[in-house]
Enzyme design. Structure first.
Site, PDB file in Angstrom:
ATOM      1  CG  LEU A   1       9.930 -17.132  -3.905  1.00 22.05           C
ATOM      2  CD1 LEU A   1       9.622 -17.124  -2.403  1.00 22.05           C
ATOM      3  CD2 LEU A   1      10.483 -15.758  -4.290  1.00 22.05           C
TER       4      LEU A   1
ATOM      5  CD1 TRP B   1     -12.637  -6.558  -9.650  1.00 24.40           C
ATOM      6  CD2 TRP B   1     -11.915  -5.676 -11.572  1.00 24.40           C
ATOM      7  NE1 TRP B   1     -11.929  -7.534 -10.323  1.00 24.40           N
ATOM      8  CE2 TRP B   1     -11.483  -7.021 -11.504  1.00 24.40           C
ATOM      9  CE3 TRP B   1     -11.574  -4.923 -12.706  1.00 24.40           C
ATOM     10  CZ2 TRP B   1     -10.725  -7.630 -12.511  1.00 24.40           C
ATOM     11  CZ3 TRP B   1     -10.815  -5.534 -13.713  1.00 24.40           C
ATOM     12  CH2 TRP B   1     -10.406  -6.861 -13.611  1.00 24.40           C
TER      13      TRP B   1
ATOM     14  CB  SER C   1      -7.540  -4.448   3.104  1.00 23.99           C
ATOM     15  OG  SER C   1      -7.342  -3.204   3.705  1.00 23.99           O
TER      16      SER C   1
ATOM     17  CD  GLU D   1     -12.908  -5.706  -1.648  1.00 27.06           C
ATOM     18  OE1 GLU D   1     -11.721  -6.029  -1.863  1.00 27.06           O
ATOM     19  OE2 GLU D   1     -13.755  -6.496  -1.195  1.00 27.06           O
TER      20      GLU D   1
ATOM     21  CG  ASP E   1      -2.074   0.943   1.118  1.00 28.44           C
ATOM     22  OD1 ASP E   1      -2.350   1.415  -0.002  1.00 28.44           O
ATOM     23  OD2 ASP E   1      -2.702   1.235   2.146  1.00 28.44           O
ATOM     24  N   GLY E   2       0.325   2.322  -0.580  1.00 21.75           N
ATOM     25  CA  GLY E   2       0.997   3.627  -0.519  1.00 21.75           C
ATOM     26  C   GLY E   2       1.560   4.112  -1.843  1.00 21.75           C
TER      27      GLY E   2
ATOM     28  NE  ARG F   1      -4.467   6.556  -7.457  1.00 24.98           N
ATOM     29  CZ  ARG F   1      -4.337   6.230  -6.181  1.00 24.98           C
ATOM     30  NH1 ARG F   1      -4.112   7.161  -5.288  1.00 24.98           N
ATOM     31  NH2 ARG F   1      -4.440   4.974  -5.790  1.00 24.98           N
TER      32      ARG F   1
ATOM     33  CG  HIS G   1      -0.116   1.916  -9.405  1.00 22.38           C
ATOM     34  ND1 HIS G   1      -0.314   1.559  -8.095  1.00 22.38           N
ATOM     35  CD2 HIS G   1      -1.244   2.572  -9.788  1.00 22.38           C
ATOM     36  CE1 HIS G   1      -1.516   1.975  -7.698  1.00 22.38           C
ATOM     37  NE2 HIS G   1      -2.093   2.602  -8.708  1.00 22.38           N
TER      38      HIS G   1
HETATM   39  C1  FPP Z   1      -1.797   0.217  -3.323  1.00 21.59           C
HETATM   40  O1  FPP Z   1      -1.439   1.524  -3.567  1.00 21.59           O
HETATM   41  C2  FPP Z   1      -1.375  -0.723  -4.329  1.00 21.59           C
HETATM   42  C3  FPP Z   1      -2.176  -1.328  -5.236  1.00 21.59           C
HETATM   43  C4  FPP Z   1      -3.575  -0.970  -5.505  1.00 21.59           C
HETATM   44  C5  FPP Z   1      -1.750  -2.445  -6.015  1.00 21.59           C
HETATM   45  C6  FPP Z   1      -0.320  -2.816  -5.945  1.00 21.59           C
HETATM   46  C7  FPP Z   1       0.240  -2.655  -7.282  1.00 21.59           C
HETATM   47  C8  FPP Z   1       1.542  -2.534  -7.542  1.00 21.59           C
HETATM   48  C9  FPP Z   1       2.611  -2.669  -6.543  1.00 21.59           C
HETATM   49  C10 FPP Z   1       1.998  -2.203  -8.911  1.00 21.59           C
HETATM   50  C11 FPP Z   1       1.479  -3.090  -9.936  1.00 21.59           C
HETATM   51  C12 FPP Z   1       1.990  -4.448  -9.773  1.00 21.59           C
HETATM   52  C13 FPP Z   1       1.441  -5.480 -10.372  1.00 21.59           C
HETATM   53  C14 FPP Z   1       2.040  -6.838 -10.191  1.00 21.59           C
HETATM   54  C15 FPP Z   1       0.228  -5.279 -11.178  1.00 21.59           C
HETATM   55  P1  FPP Z   1      -2.599   2.585  -3.518  1.00 21.59           P
HETATM   56  O2  FPP Z   1      -2.863   2.989  -4.910  1.00 21.59           O
HETATM   57  O3  FPP Z   1      -3.782   2.065  -2.777  1.00 21.59           O
HETATM   58  O4  FPP Z   1      -1.898   3.714  -2.681  1.00 21.59           O
HETATM   59  P2  FPP Z   1      -2.598   4.840  -1.811  1.00 21.59           P
HETATM   60  O5  FPP Z   1      -3.263   4.137  -0.645  1.00 21.59           O
HETATM   61  O6  FPP Z   1      -1.446   5.673  -1.390  1.00 21.59           O
HETATM   62  O7  FPP Z   1      -3.555   5.557  -2.695  1.00 21.59           O
END
Ligand code: FPP
Length: 250
Positions: free
Chosen positions: A132, A70, A197, A68, A21-22, A34, A38
Site C-alpha cells: 500500500l 496555516w 475543500s 489554508e 474532518d470533525g 481540540r 487530533h
Molecule cells: C479536521 O478536523 C482535521 C484536520 C485539520 C487534520 C487532520 C489531522 C489529523 C487526523 C490528526 C493529525 C494527523 C496527522 C498525520 C498530522 P477539524 O479540526 O477541522 O475539525 P472540526 O471541523 O470539527 O473543527
C-alpha cells in the site's frame, strides 16, 4: 461478522482519498481540547491504514494539513506538526512490517524542520513497500498544485524541454504532485460537510464521492468497508452509457 466479508474483492477502489474532518467537533462534544480530537484522529488513521491493507486498496491519500490550515491559531498548527512527528515515529516499524510506503504531496518545504526530517526519513526507509502507498497531503491544496504545474510547464516550454502544442492530459498529470499515482476512485469526507475543500480536484474528476456525518475520530475499519460497499454499488460510466459498458464487459 465484518463488512469486509461483503466486499467484492474484484472491484476494489485502487485509490481512496480521505478528507478527515470533525476532530475539533468530536473534542468539543466531550468538553476536551481540540488537540485531543487530533490525537484521537491518529488512532483512526492507523485503523483505516489497516483496513486498506486488508481490503487490498493500493493507494490511500489522507488530507492531514491544507495550505489554508496555516491560518489556524499557532498553537494548533504546532500541535498538528508535533502529532505528525509522533505519528511517523510510532508508525514507521509497522509500515515497514506491512510493506507500506509513505509518500507526501504538498509544499513540504513550509513544514518545520523537525516534521520534515521525520517525514523524509520515513519515506526513505519505507520506499520499497509494495502492499500500500500511504500518501500524506501536507500543506497541500489543489489550486497550489495546479498553479505550480502551470508555472513548471511554462518554464519547460520556454526552455524548449516541452512543445506547448503537444501538451495532453498525461502531460499535466506528470507535472502534478501525484505524478505516477492512479486517479482517485473513491473520495471520502467525514464530519458532515458536503464539500471538496480544494482537495485532489484534478485527480478526483471521476471519483465516487462518499460523505458521512461520522466525525473522523469515530470512523473505523467498518466505516471504511461501508464506503467501499457504497463504491461497489455505483456504475462508473466515465461519460459512456450503461449499454456500452455491458457490451465491453461481455
Ligand atoms: C479536521 O478536523 C482535521 C484536520 C485539520 C487534520 C487532520 C489531522 C489529523 C487526523 C490528526 C493529525 C494527523 C496527522 C498525520 C498530522 P477539524 O479540526 O477541522 O475539525 P472540526 O471541523 O470539527 O473543527
Amino acid at each position: 461478522m465484518s463488512l469486509l466479508d461483503k466486499v467484492n474483492n474484484k472491484n476494489i477502489p485502487q485509490h481512496v482519498a480521505i478528507i478527515m474532518d470533525g476532530n475539533g467537533r468530536w473534542a468539543k462534544a466531550r468538553d476536551l481540547e481540540r488537540s485531543e480530537g487530533h490525537r484521537e484522529g491518529i488512532e483512526t488513521i492507523e485503523k483505516v491504514v489497516d483496513a486498506c491493507t486488508q481490503a487490498n486498496v493500493k493507494y490511500l491519500t489522507i488530507y492531514a494539513f491544507s495550505v489554508e490550515n496555516w491560518l489556524r491559531p499557532e498553537d494548533e498548527v504546532n500541535t498538528l506538526m508535533d502529532l505528525l512527528v509522533y505519528f511517523i515515529t510510532k508508525e514507521t516499524p509497522k509500515l515497514l512490517k506491512n510493506g507500506i510506503r509513505l509518500q507526501t504531496i504538498g509544499e513540504t518545504e513550509r513544514l518545520p524542520e523537525r516534521t520534515r526530517n521525520a517525514l523524509y526519513k520515513c519515506m526513505e526507509e519505507t520506499a520499497s513497500g509494495e502492499k500500500l502507498t500511504l500518501v500524506v497531503a501536507l500543506s497541500y491544496s489543489s489550486r497550489w498544485e495546479l498553479t505550480k504545474a502551470a508555472k513548471d510547464i511554462a518554464a519547460d516550454v520556454k526552455n524548449g524541454v516541452l512543445d506547448g502544442n503537444s501538451i495532453t492530459e498525461e502531460t499535466i498529470n506528470n507535472y502534478l504532485a501525484t505524478k505516477n499515482m492512479p486517479d482517485v476512485d473513491l473520495l471520502i469526507r467525514t464530519g458532515g460537510e458536503i464539500r471538496i475543500s480544494n482537495f485532489m480536484l484534478w485527480q478526483a474528476s471521476y471519483a465516487e464521492l462518499y460523505f458521512t456525518d461520522t466525525y473522523w475520530p469515530d470512523f473505523d475499519e467498518e466505516c471504511l468497508y461501508e464506503a467501499i460497499l457504497y463504491f461497489q454499488k455505483k456504475e462508473r460510466r466515465f461519460g459512456k452509457i450503461s449499454e456500452q459498458l455491458e457490451k465491453e464487459n461481455q
